[in-house]
Design an enzyme around this catalytic site. Structure first.
Site, PDB file in Angstrom:
ATOM      1  CB  CYS A   2     -30.723 -28.388  -1.036  1.00 59.54           C
ATOM      2  SG  CYS A   2     -29.371 -27.278  -1.500  1.00 59.54           S
ATOM      3  CG  LEU A  50     -24.976 -30.461  -4.388  1.00 63.81           C
ATOM      4  CD1 LEU A  50     -23.947 -31.541  -4.075  1.00 63.81           C
ATOM      5  CD2 LEU A  50     -25.735 -30.829  -5.650  1.00 63.81           C
ATOM      6  CG  ASN A  75     -34.245 -28.436  -3.989  1.00 61.04           C
ATOM      7  OD1 ASN A  75     -33.155 -28.208  -4.489  1.00 61.04           O
ATOM      8  ND2 ASN A  75     -34.995 -29.460  -4.358  1.00 61.04           N
ATOM      9  N   GLY A  76     -33.433 -25.110  -5.021  1.00 64.82           N
ATOM     10  CA  GLY A  76     -33.587 -24.599  -6.383  1.00 64.82           C
ATOM     11  C   GLY A  76     -32.499 -23.628  -6.766  1.00 64.82           C
ATOM     12  CB  THR A 337     -42.918 -44.979 -20.018  1.00 62.91           C
ATOM     13  OG1 THR A 337     -41.951 -44.583 -20.978  1.00 62.91           O
ATOM     14  CG2 THR A 337     -43.578 -43.759 -19.432  1.00 62.91           C
ATOM     15  NE  ARG A 340     -41.073 -50.570 -20.639  1.00 69.60           N
ATOM     16  CZ  ARG A 340     -42.122 -50.486 -21.432  1.00 69.60           C
ATOM     17  NH1 ARG A 340     -42.249 -49.500 -22.301  1.00 69.60           N
ATOM     18  NH2 ARG A 340     -43.078 -51.384 -21.365  1.00 69.60           N
TER      19      ARG A 340
END
Length: 561
Positions: A2, A50, A75-76, A337, A340
């Site tokens: 969320c 969500l 959130n979790g 990185t 990428r």
């Protein structure tokens, strides 16, 4: 997964400030709520949902009749909420896993609460009775959290930094925004005027330590000692359990599958667990690459072996290049990185959201840091130094791999689950003698591979497949993503720009044209915020100027073989 957002002591109009909360709407495409705090006209919560569990009563902030003075935005996923309920006899009002935070807090205070949570989380807990605000984040920072606080006590908190950077506060022209540290909780006093004052910041868990909640979990008993067969058996038990507990959802589960060791083990174990749980839908697995990439071929082998409903996503160099701007905006970093490796993950997440109904996505993140999977670990001067480096990488995951995994999936309203970072599994792995964990016979992650040698979970050639540089895996060694990017930025950044890079970017000065290009994009979206990245990710024990594994001698010799 969320998006959470909260303000305490705002001097500006809340209806204007709340526009900033909409910057993280992607994290919760199902519902949105904005709620003021009773008695505090300048304090409020924002929440993007969500719906993964309890579609009926899952909106936040969570408030219970029993504790009318508590407000929770989190959130979790808390995987042990049912065990905790049984253990302490709590009476639940909803089916939301996060409700356990309120019961544990009421029973034993904030310290006991965070130590008892088996899962991934970032939360804001307000207690209007004791006039306290609490912030907390899980051990590895799998779930993100940012905060901004001024000297006069204005506090703003959000899942992503982009939800804070445009906030206004009187007398403050530039609001300092920073990540909230993983494995910590903070206690703040709430004043009558809605402003706050920090009381203490506490580190409640180190990744090496067995978590307190282990006392109450239902994992079968592990065998003592470090005999190799004992260790392998314990690792299999804990890994199976790490996957099993993460099946907790009302939405369809899918899995990213690169064809490397980590994602293959996750996908194979996940499919086995879904069958045992008698889940009625087939497991969807997802691989991304350019035509004839090694990853696509390897992932196909694994999918055929385990029997998943496999999806292959093809992208070309133009699509990859075009995605860079939105990827960097989503990531909130310019680390080379990370950017990428994020492009492929961002594009595959976009595909999953658009073309399937899989929402909860499993992945192999965290394994390289935990099991010493990076190629440069072959260069470690000793097992003890390798152990130190592994723990440093785990501590910094929230800046790099875990950041990438969260932002690229959350950008498309997906929830990522990472079983390798399970508290029990990771703390046990880190408790093993350092010599057991180092690369052996020229092969990294030897212990992990050996653990599943006789399981027939995945094909033998995948189990012992050497690590690919990400850019080589999704493309081909002849024309890697690394090479494509170098050719592109060569035309975007000239030598004159590089000559003045240290004047333009005195902090974390880019040393390569690729780094310069990413930094330009970042500064356009987040001017003056370069300090969110404390340092670039770079391999150790070698004289590296670029983070790509392609530049390592061990990798080059392995690629030729």
């Amino acid at each position: 997964m969320c998006g959470i957002w909260a303000l305490f002591g705002s001097d500006e109009c809340l209806s204007v400030q709340c526009l900033s909360a909409m910057k993280i709407a992607h994290r919760g495409p199902d519902a949105f709520r904005f709620e003021n705090v009773n008695g505090y006209t300048n304090c409020c919560f924002g929440f993007h949902r969500l719906a993964v569990v309890d579609p009926l009563f899952g909106m936040q902030p969570i408030r219970l009749k029993r504790y009318p003075y508590l407000w929770l935005c989190y959130n979790g996923e808390i995987y042990n909420h049912k065990e905790m309920q049984r253990q302490f006899g709590f009476s639940y009002q909803t089916r939301v896993d996060g409700e356990i935070i309120l019961h544990l807090y009421d029973k034993g205070g904030i310290e006991q609460t965070v130590c008892m949570l088996d899962g991934v989380f970032a939360f804001i807990l307000l207690d209007t009775a004791s006039k306290k605000v609490f912030l907390g984040r899980d051990t590895y920072g799998v779930r993100p959290l940012f905060k901004a606080m001024t000297e006069d006590g204005f506090l703003a908190v959000c899942s992503e930094a982009k939800g804070l950077v445009n906030l206004k506060h009187s007398g403050t022209s530039f609001l300092k925004v920073e990540p909230f540290l993983p494995g910590h909780y903070e206690v703040l006093d709430l004043k009558p005027n809605g402003k706050v004052a920090s009381v203490e910041m506490v580190k409640y868990h180190h990744c090496r330590d067995e978590p307190l909640h282990a006392l109450y979990d239902n994992v079968e008993k592990l065998f003592p000692g470090f005999e190799i067969e004992t260790v392998k058996s314990n690792l299999r038990i804990l890994f199976n359990n790490a996957i099993k507990k993460r099946l907790m959802t009302d939405r369809r589960i899918g899995c990213l599958l690169s064809g490397g060791l980590d994602s293959s083990l996750v996908a194979a174990t996940l499919l086995k667990q879904l069958k045992e749980a008698q889940v009625q839908y087939p497991l969807q697995t997802f691989a991304i690459g350019m035509e004839d990439s090694p990853d696509l071929q390897a992932a196909r082998k694994v999918a055929n072996h385990i029997g998943s409903e496999h999806h292959e996503v093809l992208f070309n160099s133009e699509e990859g290049i075009q995605a860079l701007d939105e990827v960097i905006f989503s990531l909130e970093t310019y680390d080379i990185t990370t950017v990428r490796a994020s492009v492929g993950m961002y594009l595959i997440s976009k595909y999953i959201r658009k073309n399937t109904d899989s929402v909860v996505i499993f992945s192999g993140e965290g394994s390289d840091e935990l099991t010493q999977g990076y190629i440069y670990f072959h260069k470690a001067p000793s097992a003890e130094k390798a152990e130190e480096e592994s723990e440093r990488l785990l501590k910094e995951l929230y800046l790099f791999d875990v950041l990438r995994a969260d932002r690229t999936t959350a950008a498309h309203g997906l929830e990522l689950r990472v079983p390798f970072l399970d508290h029990r599994f990771s703390s046990y792995y880190l408790s093993l003698p350092p010599e057991m964990r180092i690369p052996k016979h020229g092969i990294e992650k030897h212990l992990l591979r050996e653990t599943f040698e006789d399981s027939n979970l995945i094909p033998k050639e995948i189990l012992w497949r050497p690590k690919e540089a990400f850019s080589d895996g999704i493309t081909s060694v002849k024309n890697s993503w690394f090479r494509i990017l170098q050719d592109y930025v060569e035309h975007q950044v000239d030598d004159t720009m590089m000559a003045t890079a240290s004047e333009k970017f005195p902090f974390n000065t880019p040393k390569t044209k690729e780094g310069y290009y990413y930094r330009q994009i970042f500064e356009r979206h987040y001017p003056g915020r370069a300090n969110w990245l404390t340092h670039y990710w770079m391999p150790k024990w070698i004289n590296a100027t670029d983070p790509s594994a392609r530049t390592l001698t061990h990798y080059k010799s392995a690629a030729k073989a």
